[in-house]
Design an enzyme around this catalytic site. Sequence first.
Site, PDB file in Angstrom:
ATOM      1  CG  ASP A 154      42.737  44.491  73.715  1.00 25.04           C
ATOM      2  OD1 ASP A 154      42.083  45.481  74.091  1.00 25.04           O
ATOM      3  OD2 ASP A 154      43.855  44.607  73.173  1.00 25.04           O
ATOM      4  CG  HIS A 157      48.642  44.600  75.026  1.00 25.75           C
ATOM      5  ND1 HIS A 157      47.842  43.694  74.376  1.00 25.75           N
ATOM      6  CD2 HIS A 157      47.921  45.745  75.139  1.00 25.75           C
ATOM      7  CE1 HIS A 157      46.679  44.272  74.087  1.00 25.75           C
ATOM      8  NE2 HIS A 157      46.692  45.508  74.546  1.00 25.75           N
TER       9      HIS A 157
HETATM   10 ZN   LIG Z   1      43.341  47.491  75.745  1.00 28.17          ZN
END
Ligand SMILES: [Zn+2]
Length: 447
Positions: free
Chosen positions: A316, A265
């Site tokens: 993800d 991220h």
């Molecule tokens: Zn994750």
Amino acid sequence: VTTVWAETAYLSGAPVAGVRFGVDAAGRITHVETGVSAHDDDLRLGTVLPGIGNAHSHAFHRLLRGTTHGHGGDFWRWRESMYDAAASLDPQRYLAVARAVFAEMLVSGYTAVGEFHYLHHTADGTPYDPAHAMELALATAASDVGIRLVLLDTVYLAGGFDLPLSEQQRAFDDRTPERYLERWHALRAVLPAEHTLGAAIHSVRAVPADAIRAVLAGLPQDIPLHVHVSEQPQENADTLAATGLTPTALLHSLGALTPRLSLVHATHLSDDDIALIGAAGASVVLCPTTEADLGDGIGPARALADAGARLAIGSDQNAVIDPLLELRGLEAGERLSSGQRGRFSPSELVRLAASGGYTSLGLGGNDLAVGDLCDLVEVSTSSVRTTGTASGQLALTATATDVGRVLVGGRVVADRGRLVGATSGLHSRRPERLLAAAIATLTEGTS
Ligand SMILES: [Zn+2]
């Protein structure tokens, strides 16, 4: 030795016509010829990209796809739903879900997956008997469909700074870094050799600084290591309050910021964070469809690349499994926040998805060069989406729907949405049927 010929192949991110690859028994490219015609015995392909590395996945989050849009909320509200999904799993169900999700990844053009796995134990924290049941379920799932697995076995010890894990988080809990390391090394001894065991630190909020230090000291230095960083502003605020540092600066102070580290991220970074990550030559795994879905924000991708970080993409939460849409989302985020087009060139996008992903997962470069793995993704240039696309710009027009044959190690493992090859353990070659069966098993158990 087998040979594969592609009408067009993206070599180091750019299209080249008439490319022949020699492939050895280990599935690596032994030679590359360009500007040549196919030979009689060649496997003939159309336009191919290098196989794409999915550098961040939680396979079981797929269970939430299409179920969380009614109640609004934020990341933290979504996380409650995710914990409910986690509680419904045992090794058999985990295997069924992972197999279906890995199958969807493979037919969509992901040839390798980094599974960030923390569902180690039963719901009350008791270890499974036999040991490693959940981890080996992931390995079986990957073998059954033919995707490369890098199992990022995750340490998860706390519910936040000075907070114990909650009831819902017991299944993640190894209790101490020593027990985590013991489990990790024992797992390494039994994981099938075709897969790679890496490691992950869930986040700086879920693993105290002393434990991070112990884990770093107890793991081999040559394995890929991943960590969630600064997905939400709240994590930054909590880390600053507890340590006086940003999550990135804290990792740096612990000696974790090295080229083998991937920061997942990295959405809310300071300029100093970006400089530290770039100087370390670490990887950053961007998950644009997830970050948009959860309202996380837009990460500083261009600034990170300019500072020297290596970029990769990940699916993800698997609400979207489409590497081309991840790339589109990455570039779209940059355009929306900068007011400029072409923040990443089409060739940069292909390279970060393929070589960036493989590098983050410890699988080496992936530019279709001699010595690279012969992992290929055929993409149609004549679909309603891609017709008329200028040479080299396929990553900006195609979607996973345009993926044809997928090769792992020089062998065809998928073709137009279906698995092919050795799929003896599966009741269907269609990912959607595998998914339907996996979901049905879960609803049976929750009556
Ligand atoms: Zn994750």
